[in-house]
Design a protein around this motif. Structure first.
Motif, PDB file in Angstrom:
ATOM      1  N   LEU A  95       0.746  -1.161  -0.097  1.00 37.12           N
ATOM      2  CA  LEU A  95       0.075   0.105   0.095  1.00 37.12           C
ATOM      3  C   LEU A  95       0.890   1.133   0.081  1.00 37.12           C
ATOM      4  O   LEU A  95       0.577   2.277  -0.754  1.00 37.12           O
ATOM      5  CB  LEU A  95      -0.861   0.156   1.335  1.00 37.12           C
ATOM      6  N   GLN A  96       1.826   1.209   0.608  1.00 43.09           N
ATOM      7  CA  GLN A  96       2.836   2.332   0.949  1.00 43.09           C
ATOM      8  C   GLN A  96       3.371   2.761  -0.582  1.00 43.09           C
ATOM      9  O   GLN A  96       3.486   3.667  -1.122  1.00 43.09           O
ATOM     10  CB  GLN A  96       3.797   2.247   1.928  1.00 43.09           C
ATOM     11  N   GLU A  97       4.063   1.420  -1.305  1.00 38.12           N
ATOM     12  CA  GLU A  97       4.500   1.646  -2.552  1.00 38.12           C
ATOM     13  C   GLU A  97       3.531   1.919  -3.531  1.00 38.12           C
ATOM     14  O   GLU A  97       3.829   3.163  -4.184  1.00 38.12           O
ATOM     15  CB  GLU A  97       5.086   0.294  -3.083  1.00 38.12           C
ATOM     16  N   LYS A  98       2.300   1.682  -3.563  1.00 39.77           N
ATOM     17  CA  LYS A  98       1.214   2.096  -4.410  1.00 39.77           C
ATOM     18  C   LYS A  98       1.018   3.703  -4.144  1.00 39.77           C
ATOM     19  O   LYS A  98       0.736   4.535  -5.041  1.00 39.77           O
ATOM     20  CB  LYS A  98      -0.149   1.260  -4.111  1.00 39.77           C
ATOM     21  N   ALA A  99       0.865   4.242  -2.914  1.00 42.49           N
ATOM     22  CA  ALA A  99       0.845   5.550  -2.650  1.00 42.49           C
ATOM     23  C   ALA A  99       1.988   6.222  -3.450  1.00 42.49           C
ATOM     24  O   ALA A  99       1.666   7.376  -3.880  1.00 42.49           O
ATOM     25  CB  ALA A  99       0.646   5.870  -1.278  1.00 42.49           C
ATOM     26  N   ILE A 100       3.155   5.809  -2.975  1.00 41.50           N
ATOM     27  CA  ILE A 100       4.355   6.452  -3.333  1.00 41.50           C
ATOM     28  C   ILE A 100       4.237   6.504  -5.061  1.00 41.50           C
ATOM     29  O   ILE A 100       4.638   7.666  -5.531  1.00 41.50           O
ATOM     30  CB  ILE A 100       5.662   5.834  -2.921  1.00 41.50           C
ATOM     31  N   ALA A 101       3.891   5.484  -5.802  1.00 46.79           N
ATOM     32  CA  ALA A 101       3.914   5.709  -7.012  1.00 46.79           C
ATOM     33  C   ALA A 101       2.978   6.323  -7.719  1.00 46.79           C
ATOM     34  O   ALA A 101       3.058   7.071  -8.670  1.00 46.79           O
ATOM     35  CB  ALA A 101       3.468   4.253  -7.408  1.00 46.79           C
ATOM     36  N   GLU A 102       1.914   6.680  -7.056  1.00 45.44           N
ATOM     37  CA  GLU A 102       0.607   7.646  -7.359  1.00 45.44           C
ATOM     38  C   GLU A 102       1.255   9.123  -7.059  1.00 45.44           C
ATOM     39  O   GLU A 102       0.864   9.940  -7.884  1.00 45.44           O
ATOM     40  CB  GLU A 102      -0.464   7.228  -6.575  1.00 45.44           C
TER      41      GLU A 102
END
Length: 155
Positions: free
Chosen positions: A128-135
């Motif tokens: 989830l953290q990685e998904k947020a950072i990518a966004e």
């Protein structure tokens, strides 16, 4: 010590926290100018930068930075928080919308700066953290600045 998110206390990953309920917004805004992050932003960046605050809560950064002349947009998952900001601080410079940081309704590469201040630590799952950072990176200009803060120690 590694930060641990106590998921049994967390309502739902699609919702924000209740930390801001019954909080004195004016007190938070007064304290903001004394925080090192605010001093860093004020001393090192000048308007007219376009800034996105991802997970803006009650606008603790959106409101003071907009008063400095930055073109700033806040996105917050909790509609109640968005409504409160828009009701109490509505003007042409303060833009706050309801939405989530995993799927933001912005075009690619439109912000000079994206700030995430005390948000990412609320997601224990690194995916989830990685998904947020990518966004966050998706909406950031190629030469933009991504500023993230998380607490050093939190229970």
């Amino acid at each position: 010590m590694k930060y641990k998110c106590y998921t049994k206390l967390q309502k739902d990953i699609t919702k924000g926290g209740d930390y801001w309920r019954d909080v004195n917004i004016e007190e938070h805004l007064t304290l903001t100018e004394f925080q090192s992050t605010y001093q860093y932003l004020s001393n090192n960046f000048k308007p007219p930068l376009s800034i996105l605050e991802a997970g803006c809560g009650l606008g603790r950064w959106v409101i003071p930075l907009s008063k400095q002349g930055f073109d700033i947009v806040g996105i917050e998952i909790e509609q109640d928080a968005v409504d409160l900001i828009n009701k109490k601080y509505h003007n042409d410079k303060i833009k706050v919308i309801q939405g989530d940081i995993f799927n933001m309704p912005f075009q690619d590469g439109i912000f000079d700066m994206v700030i995430s201040l005390g948000v990412l630590e609320h997601f224990e799952d690194t995916k989830l953290q990685e998904k947020a950072i990518a966004e966050h990176y998706r909406v950031l200009k190629d030469d933009g600045v991504f500023l993230v803060t998380v607490p050093y120690f939190s229970l």
